[in-house]
Design an enzyme around this catalytic site. Sequence first.
Site, PDB file in Angstrom:
ATOM      1  N   CYS A  89       0.812  -1.226   0.000  1.00  0.00           N
ATOM      2  CA  CYS A  89       0.000   0.000   0.000  1.00  0.00           C
ATOM      3  C   CYS A  89       0.840   1.268   0.000  1.00  0.00           C
ATOM      4  O   CYS A  89       0.361   2.335  -0.391  1.00  0.00           O
ATOM      5  CB  CYS A  89      -0.937   0.018   1.204  1.00  0.00           C
ATOM      6  SG  CYS A  89      -2.169  -1.303   1.182  1.00  0.00           S
ATOM      7  N   GLN A 157      -4.513  -8.781   5.664  1.00  0.00           N
ATOM      8  CA  GLN A 157      -4.831  -7.487   6.261  1.00  0.00           C
ATOM      9  C   GLN A 157      -6.064  -7.571   7.155  1.00  0.00           C
ATOM     10  O   GLN A 157      -6.170  -6.837   8.145  1.00  0.00           O
ATOM     11  CB  GLN A 157      -5.053  -6.469   5.142  1.00  0.00           C
ATOM     12  CG  GLN A 157      -6.144  -6.867   4.165  1.00  0.00           C
ATOM     13  CD  GLN A 157      -6.252  -5.908   2.995  1.00  0.00           C
ATOM     14  OE1 GLN A 157      -6.055  -4.716   3.151  1.00  0.00           O
ATOM     15  NE2 GLN A 157      -6.584  -6.428   1.829  1.00  0.00           N
ATOM     16  N   GLU A 213     -23.441   9.769   2.033  1.00  0.00           N
ATOM     17  CA  GLU A 213     -24.148  10.088   3.266  1.00  0.00           C
ATOM     18  C   GLU A 213     -24.277   8.827   4.120  1.00  0.00           C
ATOM     19  O   GLU A 213     -24.798   7.807   3.659  1.00  0.00           O
ATOM     20  CB  GLU A 213     -25.533  10.653   2.962  1.00  0.00           C
ATOM     21  CG  GLU A 213     -25.520  12.037   2.343  1.00  0.00           C
ATOM     22  CD  GLU A 213     -25.065  13.116   3.311  1.00  0.00           C
ATOM     23  OE1 GLU A 213     -25.058  12.858   4.546  1.00  0.00           O
ATOM     24  OE2 GLU A 213     -24.702  14.207   2.840  1.00  0.00           O
ATOM     25  N   HIS A 338      -9.071   3.690  -1.888  1.00  0.00           N
ATOM     26  CA  HIS A 338      -7.670   3.287  -1.715  1.00  0.00           C
ATOM     27  C   HIS A 338      -7.200   2.493  -2.933  1.00  0.00           C
ATOM     28  O   HIS A 338      -7.122   1.265  -2.884  1.00  0.00           O
ATOM     29  CB  HIS A 338      -7.563   2.461  -0.436  1.00  0.00           C
ATOM     30  CG  HIS A 338      -6.199   1.943  -0.116  1.00  0.00           C
ATOM     31  ND1 HIS A 338      -5.030   2.485  -0.622  1.00  0.00           N
ATOM     32  CD2 HIS A 338      -5.808   0.889   0.668  1.00  0.00           C
ATOM     33  CE1 HIS A 338      -4.001   1.806  -0.152  1.00  0.00           C
ATOM     34  NE2 HIS A 338      -4.439   0.838   0.622  1.00  0.00           N
ATOM     35  N   CYS A 368       0.132   2.134   6.620  1.00  0.00           N
ATOM     36  CA  CYS A 368       0.483   0.735   6.857  1.00  0.00           C
ATOM     37  C   CYS A 368       0.655   0.031   5.517  1.00  0.00           C
ATOM     38  O   CYS A 368       0.058   0.416   4.512  1.00  0.00           O
ATOM     39  CB  CYS A 368      -0.593   0.047   7.691  1.00  0.00           C
ATOM     40  SG  CYS A 368      -2.249   0.112   6.980  1.00  0.00           S
TER      41      CYS A 368
END
Length: 382
Positions: A89, A157, A213, A338, A368
């Site tokens: 990442c 993860q 929302e 991500h 991380c």
Amino acid sequence: MAEAFIIDAVRTPVTKRGGPLSTVHPADLGAHSIRALVERTGIDPGLVDDVVFGNVDSVGPQSFDIARTCWLAAGFPLHVPGVTIDRQCGSAQQAVHFAAQAVMSGTMDLVVAGGVQNMSMVPLMSAANAGRALGFDDPFSTSPAWTGRFGDGEVSQFRGAEMMATHWDISREQMEEFAVESHERALRANADKLFEPEIAPLDGVGADDGPREPNWEKIRSLPTLLPGGRITAACASQISDGSAALLIAGERAVKHLGLTPRARIHHMSVMADDPIMMLSAPIPATERALRRAKMTPDDIDAVEINEAFAPVVLAWLKETGFDPARVNPNGGAIALGHPLGATGARLMTTLLNHLERTGGRYGLQTMCEGGGQANVTIIERL
């Protein structure tokens, strides 16, 4: 020591899996950010020494050194090389580190650093899946040396995030509240058009489509990712597509080309921790970075820490003592997404723009990474 400067930074919108950028080839996705970067800076692309791009799961359309492919797809000179790196990442953040280290050493003057990831086109963990298609097991279980040291349990993860939630006694309710705050901050940023200066629209898409929302009824009804766990999809980063690029220059290039830096790289480091818990390394990495930079949390005006999962940030806040109001002030990956290989550059682009908008001086970025690693970068707005 010689200095490394951020001349400019730009990114694509980050869109959800199956969203409007899902069919854009990764080479074209990365090329768009590079092309926008060159246009914004006005540099001669032939003067670029190297292109360093992060990417995870470099298979299929992301294979064959996607950094080089992105540069060529952008239509730029053939003599400029490219290299693709994988620090999971943190790949794009590491790309910025390598670029900065190159210009600080004096071996290069101008480097394009960033990352690209199309997670719609190349699904998460596709590299491992490709290995299984060839008859291999997962990356760890068939290594006697690995299992002898760490056992033969799951390495993921999801397990790491659950371990963090347990270790720091972070409840599901606390994580859900944090996730909702991430969306609310991102929604406010979108409404105030705070991301517009850093985004180069692509195919008619000019904004991130992840923030939504919050629906508390739906959030509370979600099943946990692991049996008996605390973490649900609402507390995890979104699977996304996007790219980002920064121009890193040394002092010689700044002087001779008349460039105006936006920021200076003040500190760079990387540190590792438990590879099974996997996601906890930002805690010791941040502590060491501040110590080496002779700084305290009070010296940092804004932080971008990747919201891979809510407990990553919540545990980090508990241990480091940072003011939550200064951390991910415009939302994080839970809301904004991500795109693995690009997120490090996206975070830095957002951090730089936030410092300029608010008048802050120092910004810290950490995230991380697979294998229990974490990069830390501190930049100084100029």
